[in-house]
Design a protein around this motif. Structure first.
Motif, PDB file in Angstrom:
ATOM      1  N   SER A 152       0.827  -1.205   0.000  1.00  0.00           N
ATOM      2  CA  SER A 152       0.000   0.000   0.000  1.00  0.00           C
ATOM      3  C   SER A 152       0.865   1.260   0.000  1.00  0.00           C
ATOM      4  O   SER A 152       2.069   1.214   0.281  1.00  0.00           O
ATOM      5  N   ILE A 153       0.243   2.366  -0.281  1.00  0.00           N
ATOM      6  CA  ILE A 153       0.941   3.656  -0.295  1.00  0.00           C
ATOM      7  C   ILE A 153       1.477   3.972   1.100  1.00  0.00           C
ATOM      8  O   ILE A 153       2.597   4.472   1.239  1.00  0.00           O
ATOM      9  N   THR A 201       2.439   1.867   3.409  1.00  0.00           N
ATOM     10  CA  THR A 201       3.610   1.032   3.651  1.00  0.00           C
ATOM     11  C   THR A 201       4.836   1.586   2.943  1.00  0.00           C
ATOM     12  O   THR A 201       5.931   1.593   3.508  1.00  0.00           O
ATOM     13  N   ILE A 202       4.670   2.061   1.737  1.00  0.00           N
ATOM     14  CA  ILE A 202       5.795   2.637   0.993  1.00  0.00           C
ATOM     15  C   ILE A 202       6.299   3.895   1.686  1.00  0.00           C
ATOM     16  O   ILE A 202       7.511   4.082   1.866  1.00  0.00           O
ATOM     17  N   ILE A 203       5.381   4.759   2.104  1.00  0.00           N
ATOM     18  CA  ILE A 203       5.782   5.993   2.787  1.00  0.00           C
ATOM     19  C   ILE A 203       6.495   5.675   4.096  1.00  0.00           C
ATOM     20  O   ILE A 203       7.545   6.262   4.406  1.00  0.00           O
ATOM     21  N   LEU A 204       5.961   4.735   4.882  1.00  0.00           N
ATOM     22  CA  LEU A 204       6.616   4.366   6.138  1.00  0.00           C
ATOM     23  C   LEU A 204       7.966   3.697   5.891  1.00  0.00           C
ATOM     24  O   LEU A 204       8.898   3.881   6.676  1.00  0.00           O
ATOM     25  N   ALA A 233       7.756   0.332   9.532  1.00  0.00           N
ATOM     26  CA  ALA A 233       7.062  -0.339   8.432  1.00  0.00           C
ATOM     27  C   ALA A 233       7.218  -1.858   8.537  1.00  0.00           C
ATOM     28  O   ALA A 233       6.250  -2.597   8.338  1.00  0.00           O
ATOM     29  N   VAL A 234       8.412  -2.317   8.870  1.00  0.00           N
ATOM     30  CA  VAL A 234       8.638  -3.761   9.018  1.00  0.00           C
ATOM     31  C   VAL A 234       7.867  -4.283  10.225  1.00  0.00           C
ATOM     32  O   VAL A 234       7.259  -5.354  10.170  1.00  0.00           O
ATOM     33  N   ALA A 289      13.574  -2.602   4.115  1.00  0.00           N
ATOM     34  CA  ALA A 289      12.141  -2.479   4.399  1.00  0.00           C
ATOM     35  C   ALA A 289      11.313  -2.653   3.134  1.00  0.00           C
ATOM     36  O   ALA A 289      10.270  -3.315   3.156  1.00  0.00           O
ATOM     37  N   LEU A 290      11.761  -2.070   2.030  1.00  0.00           N
ATOM     38  CA  LEU A 290      11.016  -2.209   0.788  1.00  0.00           C
ATOM     39  C   LEU A 290      11.025  -3.646   0.273  1.00  0.00           C
ATOM     40  O   LEU A 290      10.012  -4.153  -0.218  1.00  0.00           O
TER      41      LEU A 290
END
Length: 50
Positions: free
Chosen positions: A2-3, A5-8, A16-17, A45-46
């Motif tokens: 999700s957006i 998750t990407i921002i975090l 995020a993890v 993270a990504l």
């Protein structure tokens, strides 16, 4: 992914993890990589959250 998750993942990689996987091996690796350098933490993270 999700957006949010990407921002975090870019701003606060360990958070995020944590939100995706909880406290565990991946979270610890993310914290260590973020302490060593912001870019390795973001990349990890990504990859983990993908």
């Amino acid at each position: 992914m999700s957006i949010l998750t990407i921002i975090l993942s870019v701003l606060l990689p360990p958070l995020a993890v944590f939100l995706q996987h909880g406290i565990g091996k991946q979270f610890l690796i993310s914290v260590i990589l973020t302490i060593l350098g912001w870019v390795p933490g973001v990349i990890h993270a990504l990859i983990v959250n993908n």
